[in-house]
Structure formats: C-alpha cells, structure tokens
Design a protein around this motif. Structure first.
Motif, PDB file in Angstrom:
ATOM      1  N   HIS A 131       0.835  -1.195   0.000  1.00 13.10           N
ATOM      2  CA  HIS A 131       0.000   0.000   0.000  1.00 13.10           C
ATOM      3  C   HIS A 131       0.875   1.252   0.000  1.00 13.10           C
ATOM      4  CE1 HIS A 131      -3.429  -2.544   0.661  1.00 13.10           C
ATOM      5  NE2 HIS A 131      -2.886  -3.043   1.767  1.00 13.10           N
ATOM      6  N   ILE A 138      -3.016   6.602   1.043  1.00 10.98           N
ATOM      7  CA  ILE A 138      -4.166   6.398   1.924  1.00 10.98           C
ATOM      8  C   ILE A 138      -5.063   7.636   1.905  1.00 10.98           C
ATOM      9  CG2 ILE A 138      -3.003   4.788   3.484  1.00 10.98           C
ATOM     10  CD1 ILE A 138      -3.726   8.286   4.755  1.00 10.98           C
ATOM     11  N   PHE A 178      -7.083   2.383   1.552  1.00  7.62           N
ATOM     12  CA  PHE A 178      -5.758   2.223   0.975  1.00  7.62           C
ATOM     13  C   PHE A 178      -5.801   2.270  -0.542  1.00  7.62           C
ATOM     14  CE2 PHE A 178      -5.568   0.488   5.156  1.00  7.62           C
ATOM     15  CZ  PHE A 178      -4.285   0.732   5.612  1.00  7.62           C
TER      16      PHE A 178
END
Length: 240
Positions: free
Chosen positions: A117, A120, A138
């Motif tokens: 990831h 965000i 994410f």
C-alpha cells in the motif's frame, strides 16, 4: 437504475442491515463499514479504528493483514487512523512513501508499504462527544483519486458514524433500563420485607428499614438480599 447505482444502494443497505442486527454487534458493523468504504473508493483494502469517549478501542480490516495492522497501530498510537481519530480532520490521498510520512508513522508506514500500500485516504467518524474513529482507505502507489468516489466515501463514512452513534445510544438505553428495572425490583423486595418486620416485631416502617440496613451491614450483605431471605422464610432472623 444503473448497475453502479444498484451497487451503491446495496452498500448503504448493508450498513443499515448491520446496524439493525439484534443483539447489537458493533464489530459486524465495523466490518460492513470497511468493506463498504473499500467498494465505494475501489480501494485495495480498508481499516477502521473506533474508540469514542472513554470506550476501549475496536479495530477492523478488510483482510487479516490489515486487521492486524489496525490493531497494532492502535497500540502504537501511530498511523493515519490514530491521527484522524484524535484530531477529527481527514487526510486525503496521502503518499505514505514520502520522508515526512515515514518519519511521522515509522512503524505503520513500514508495515503498510510491505503490504503493497502506497497511498491512503483517512476519513473521520465523529462521535457525539468529539472524535470517535477513522476509516482508512488504501490505494496503490500509482493510483489516481476518483473525486466522485471520494465524495461517496465521505457520505458513507458520515452515515457509518451516525449509525455507530445510534447503536451506542441504544446500548446505553438498554443498560439504563436494566439498571432501573433492577432498582425497582430491589425496592419492591425491600418494601415487602419491611412489611414482614413491622408485623413480626411491631416496629414502624422507618425502624424496620433501619433494622434491615443494620443487619445487612453487620453481615456484610446487601439489604435486598437480606430482604429476599425474610420474604422466603416469612420471618425475621433470630439474631436481628
């Protein structure tokens, strides 16, 4: 209705359905919230950290690794979920690979990046008494933010926060009702026992209650428990 509209309606319907379960299940509601947020923003995953007031915090994620990350982040007091929960301010399309973010959330950023990831978006879940939680969505490092999807995710987060607040109010109301019912039942039991004491010992109502209370204290018991014994035996203890 288009397929997209049908999916949108289904996401909100799932949230309402999770809130209506009885017995009330906050964890299931949080699981519905993260999955709905993930779908609305077309995100690879999502987590939530919810700890309104002085309640112990709850966390959830769309997969086991993210659930673990959410729980660890709450203990670390680190990461976007913790920051948004405590400040009440959203974080939109943040690149977590930048030096400032790595310095700000060292453990959280390292774990999130190891899971693939890179970006965000964290949205607040306000509670009645102030910040209550945060929904973290994410994105891949090279993902582009869809503004329309973000607007829907914001609306969904607000609806989720409102639903969580209503659920808390229901729980608190049930607890209060139970306490009131217990207090009323205890009062009735004590009044019945007082009547027996008055009849057996020829005392006034006030004297009977004083005797009940004194006897209970001497034997380290509750007045209501002593009263139940008197009602069951229809007599006053010999060492009164």
């Amino acid at each position: 209705m288009t397929l997209q509209e049908q999916e949108l309606a289904a996401v909100f319907a799932q949230l309402a359905g999770a809130a209506a379960r009885d017995p009330l299940d906050t964890q299931s509601l949080l699981a519905t919230l993260v999955e709905g947020g993930r779908l609305l923003l077309d995100a690879p995953g999502a987590t939530v950290h919810y700890a309104p007031g002085r309640e112990s915090g709850r966390t959830e994620g769309t997969d086991p690794a993210l659930r673990t990350l959410a729980g660890d982040a709450a203990q670390w007091r680190e990461g976007p979920g913790y920051d948004v929960r405590t400040t009440g301010r959203a974080l939109i399309d943040v690149d977590v690979s930048t030096p400032p973010m790595r310095a700000r959330w060292p453990r959280w950023t390292a774990r999130a990046r190891s899971l693939g990831h890179g970006r965000i978006t964290a949205l607040p879940l306000p509670a009645k008494e102030g910040p209550g939680g945060a929904l973290v969505l994410f994105g891949a490092p090279d993902s582009d933010l869809d503004e329309k999807a973000l607007a829907l995710a914001r609306t969904f987060a607000d609806a989720g926060a409102h639903t969580l607040a209503l659920q808390r109010e229901v729980v608190e109301s049930r607890v209060l009702a139970g306490q009131l019912e217990h207090a009323l039942t205890s009062r009735v039991v004590v009044e019945q026992a007082k009547g027996i004491v008055v009849a057996r010992r020829g005392l006034s109502s006030d004297e009977a209650f004083a005797g009940l209370r004194s006897y209970a204290r001497a034997h380290r018991r509750k007045v209501a428990d002593v009263s139940r014994d008197i009602i069951d035996s229809r007599d006053v203890p010999g060492d009164w």
